[in-house]
Enzyme design. Structure first.
Site, PDB file in Angstrom:
ATOM      1  N   ASP A  26       6.924 -26.718  -0.167  1.00  0.00           N
ATOM      2  CA  ASP A  26       8.201 -26.324   0.437  1.00  0.00           C
ATOM      3  C   ASP A  26       8.745 -27.493   1.235  1.00  0.00           C
ATOM      4  O   ASP A  26       7.979 -28.223   1.869  1.00  0.00           O
ATOM      5  CB  ASP A  26       8.028 -25.091   1.331  1.00  0.00           C
ATOM      6  N   LYS A  31       7.595 -24.358   8.017  1.00  0.00           N
ATOM      7  CA  LYS A  31       6.954 -23.297   7.225  1.00  0.00           C
ATOM      8  C   LYS A  31       5.560 -23.739   6.774  1.00  0.00           C
ATOM      9  O   LYS A  31       4.587 -22.990   6.857  1.00  0.00           O
ATOM     10  CB  LYS A  31       7.795 -23.039   5.979  1.00  0.00           C
ATOM     11  N   THR A  82      17.936 -18.293  -4.888  1.00  0.00           N
ATOM     12  CA  THR A  82      19.183 -18.328  -5.668  1.00  0.00           C
ATOM     13  C   THR A  82      20.172 -17.386  -4.996  1.00  0.00           C
ATOM     14  O   THR A  82      20.502 -16.336  -5.534  1.00  0.00           O
ATOM     15  CB  THR A  82      18.960 -17.893  -7.135  1.00  0.00           C
ATOM     16  N   ALA A 252      17.605   9.741  -2.916  1.00  0.00           N
ATOM     17  CA  ALA A 252      18.938   9.531  -2.342  1.00  0.00           C
ATOM     18  C   ALA A 252      18.785   8.987  -0.931  1.00  0.00           C
ATOM     19  O   ALA A 252      17.834   9.301  -0.228  1.00  0.00           O
ATOM     20  CB  ALA A 252      19.703  10.844  -2.337  1.00  0.00           C
ATOM     21  N   CYS A 260      17.669  -8.501  -3.428  1.00  0.00           N
ATOM     22  CA  CYS A 260      17.817  -8.579  -4.887  1.00  0.00           C
ATOM     23  C   CYS A 260      18.970  -7.765  -5.460  1.00  0.00           C
ATOM     24  O   CYS A 260      19.855  -8.326  -6.103  1.00  0.00           O
ATOM     25  CB  CYS A 260      16.519  -8.140  -5.551  1.00  0.00           C
ATOM     26  N   LYS A 263      22.647  -8.923  -4.631  1.00  0.00           N
ATOM     27  CA  LYS A 263      22.922 -10.271  -5.145  1.00  0.00           C
ATOM     28  C   LYS A 263      22.876 -10.298  -6.675  1.00  0.00           C
ATOM     29  O   LYS A 263      23.731 -10.893  -7.322  1.00  0.00           O
ATOM     30  CB  LYS A 263      21.859 -11.192  -4.544  1.00  0.00           C
ATOM     31  N   ARG A 328      18.274  -8.362   4.932  1.00  0.00           N
ATOM     32  CA  ARG A 328      19.388  -8.741   4.071  1.00  0.00           C
ATOM     33  C   ARG A 328      20.082  -7.519   3.466  1.00  0.00           C
ATOM     34  O   ARG A 328      19.452  -6.660   2.879  1.00  0.00           O
ATOM     35  CB  ARG A 328      18.898  -9.693   2.972  1.00  0.00           C
TER      36      ARG A 328
HETATM   37  C1  UDX Z   1      13.797  -4.863  -6.095  1.00  0.00           C
HETATM   38  C2  UDX Z   1      13.137  -4.470  -7.436  1.00  0.00           C
HETATM   39  O1  UDX Z   1      12.521  -3.198  -7.310  1.00  0.00           O
HETATM   40  C3  UDX Z   1      12.136  -5.522  -7.872  1.00  0.00           C
HETATM   41  O2  UDX Z   1      11.627  -5.197  -9.138  1.00  0.00           O
HETATM   42  C4  UDX Z   1      12.828  -6.873  -7.918  1.00  0.00           C
HETATM   43  O3  UDX Z   1      11.894  -7.874  -8.237  1.00  0.00           O
HETATM   44  C5  UDX Z   1      13.486  -7.199  -6.582  1.00  0.00           C
HETATM   45  O4  UDX Z   1      14.374  -6.145  -6.205  1.00  0.00           O
HETATM   46  P1  UDX Z   1      13.112  -4.760  -3.495  1.00  0.00           P
HETATM   47  O5  UDX Z   1      14.524  -5.199  -3.237  1.00  0.00           O
HETATM   48  O6  UDX Z   1      12.016  -5.475  -2.803  1.00  0.00           O
HETATM   49  O7  UDX Z   1      12.782  -4.869  -5.076  1.00  0.00           O
HETATM   50  O8  UDX Z   1      12.978  -3.231  -3.081  1.00  0.00           O
HETATM   51  P2  UDX Z   1      13.106  -1.791  -3.794  1.00  0.00           P
HETATM   52  O9  UDX Z   1      11.913  -1.009  -3.433  1.00  0.00           O
HETATM   53  O10 UDX Z   1      13.439  -1.893  -5.216  1.00  0.00           O
HETATM   54  O11 UDX Z   1      14.341  -1.167  -2.992  1.00  0.00           O
HETATM   55  C6  UDX Z   1      15.644  -1.711  -3.046  1.00  0.00           C
HETATM   56  C7  UDX Z   1      16.629  -0.862  -2.283  1.00  0.00           C
HETATM   57  O12 UDX Z   1      16.845   0.373  -2.942  1.00  0.00           O
HETATM   58  C8  UDX Z   1      16.190  -0.491  -0.876  1.00  0.00           C
HETATM   59  O13 UDX Z   1      17.298  -0.575  -0.013  1.00  0.00           O
HETATM   60  C9  UDX Z   1      15.698   0.937  -1.012  1.00  0.00           C
HETATM   61  O14 UDX Z   1      15.801   1.665   0.190  1.00  0.00           O
HETATM   62  C10 UDX Z   1      16.657   1.453  -2.061  1.00  0.00           C
HETATM   63  N1  UDX Z   1      16.117   2.594  -2.821  1.00  0.00           N
HETATM   64  C11 UDX Z   1      15.067   2.410  -3.681  1.00  0.00           C
HETATM   65  C12 UDX Z   1      16.697   3.848  -2.679  1.00  0.00           C
HETATM   66  O15 UDX Z   1      17.657   4.030  -1.913  1.00  0.00           O
HETATM   67  N2  UDX Z   1      16.206   4.881  -3.434  1.00  0.00           N
HETATM   68  C13 UDX Z   1      15.179   4.732  -4.307  1.00  0.00           C
HETATM   69  O16 UDX Z   1      14.812   5.713  -4.958  1.00  0.00           O
HETATM   70  C14 UDX Z   1      14.577   3.463  -4.423  1.00  0.00           C
END
Ligand code: UDX
Length: 434
Positions: A26, A31, A82, A252, A260, A263, A328
């Protein structure tokens, strides 16, 4: 492993745990210094122990010197950020391309260069062009290998993925990737899906967009439930038991956030636009989710009688989901802003998110515990479903609140349980209570 963010650090630690020798690189010297001291730059359950044991075993090391990481490497993973580019939502690939160039300049053999960062379709082609320019005779191959891990469950997701996607048509590169992931197939046969590189790049975006659509779908059904007197949790169960739909990602809530989904949906729409192939369902999802986060603030204000001037609101959970310190695109940011704009004072408790939240929420008073956040407040709002909020003493909450109102934006508590404790209860997608 170039980049020690979420994906890079977790992937690096897990690969070393598989028995591979991993050098994490890095540019951020602070870090790397922290990692040398065994301090993790992110909060992720189990990561510090995993890093410590592999450092001790001599398989995992950290450096700011990219040449050291690239030298003699069979594979070099690009796992830099990214972020969304300001203005058009396109993924900002400047870190990826800068890394590719520096890798090219330091290659000592025909390594496999793997994009692990989430990158738009065609990025691998550009990385290949950079290699051709700066390391013309290296024999290096460019492979796409998107990462699907979730924050908060990252190690488990990495070690027990549903699938590993590897995009390359080159047989030698496939062999290298097969060898790297072999421990997974020995363990519990996670299938490796070999595809073309562009297909692999698109799989990552299509997967995230589909999950964002699924969440947004159930969120809209939740709104309808409230109007027609149905219960969204039962609807989700009723449809989720159909294997074709599946029960996951049907909770819900206040809208998705994180590093992720917001973005990646925008970046996918940019790709779609560039190729004059509109993805209208994804467009609608992005709009509905943005509107929902703002609407959640109004929902709380309505539950409090419509006027919150001079009132205090306690908020439980600030991070975009539990088991992370990541703020984020967290729904809490929109909700707190709406409450403060309407004249309320907000106090909040989050088990891990304070450090990240503090600069983003300068007017929020940070409480020491869930109970302290409830003390003297006119409402308590659950925004993020941390385990620590699942077994609160609701009687005690009731006695601490000035006005006994619980707004549960994650449906952690059944209405009846809250009401037994003397609380007025408002959930998500629940029949209205008299
Ligand atoms: C996500 C993808 O799941 C993962 O595969 C990818 O690599 C990166 O993005 P992450 O952002 O870490 O992972 O969290 P995730 O558990 O997927 O939740 C994302 C958002 O959706 C959160 O704000 C969560 O609260 C919301 N969510 C998720 C819901 O509101 N309801 C659900 O049933 C599931």
């Amino acid at each position: 492993m170039i980049g020690t963010g979420y994906v890079g650090l977790v992937s690096g630690a897990c690969f070393s745990d598989f028995g591979h020798e991993v050098v994490c690189v890095d540019k951020d010297a602070r870090k790397i210094e922290l990692l040398h001291q065994g301090v993790m730059p992110i909060y992720e359950p189990g990561l510090d122990a995993l890093v410590a044991s592999n450092v001790r075993a001599g398989r995992l090391s950290f450096t700011t010197d990219l040449a050291e990481g690239v030298k003699d490497a069979d594979a070099v993973f690009i796992a830099v950020g990214t972020p969304s580019r300001r203005g058009d939502g396109h993924a900002d690939l400047s870190y990826v391309f800068a890394a590719a160039r520096e890798i090219a300049e330091n290659l000592t053999k025909g390594s496999v260069i793997v994009t692990k960062s989430t990158v738009p379709v065609g990025t691998g082609d550009e990385v290949e062009r950079i290699l051709a320019e700066f390391a013309p005779n290296s024999g290096a191959k460019v492979v796409s290998n998107p990462e699907f891990l979730r924050e908060g469950a990252a190690i488990e997701d990495f070690k027990r993925p549903d699938r590993v996607v590897v995009g390359t048509d080159d047989e030698d590169a496939r062999d290298v990737m097969r060898a790297i992931y072999r421990p997974l197939s020995l363990n519990q046969s996670a299938p490796i899906l070999f595809t073309g590189r562009r297909t692999s790049e698109l799989i990552k975006y299509a997967a995230n967009a589909f999950l964002a659509v699924k969440i947004t779908f159930i969120n809209e059904i939740a709104d309808l439930c409230e109007e027609v007197g149905a219960d969204v949790q039962e609807v989700a169960r009723g449809i989720g038991l159909d294997n074709r739909i599946g029960s996951k990602f049907l909770h819900a809530g206040p809208g998705y956030g994180g590093s992720c989904f917001p973005k990646d949906t925008l970046a996918l729409l940019k790709t779609a636009g560039d190729n004059e192939t509109p993805l209208r369902i994804v467009e609608a999802t992005v709009q509905v989710n943005d509107a929902r986060k703002r609407a959640m603030g109004r929902k709380v204000i309505k539950a409090m009688g419509g006027d919150v001037r001079g009132k205090t609101v306690g908020v439980l959970g600030l991070t975009f989901k539990p088991n992370t310190d990541d703020m984020r695109d967290a729904p809490s940011l929109s909700i707190v802003a709406a409450l403060e704009d309407a004249g309320a004072t907000v106090k909040a408790y989050d088990p891990e998110g304070f450090e990240q939240a503090r600069p983003l929420l300068p007017n929020v008073e940070f409480s020491e515990s869930a109970y302290a956040a409830a003390e003297g407040a006119d409402a308590l709002v659950i925004v993020t479903e941390w385990d620590a909020f699942r077994a609160l003493d609701l009687g005690r909450i009731k006695s601490l609140l000035k006005t006994p109102l619980l707004v549960d934006l994650r449906n952690v508590y059944p209405a009846a349980e809250a009401e037994r404790a003397g609380l007025k209860f408002v959930g998500i997608g629940k029949p209205k209570r008299s």
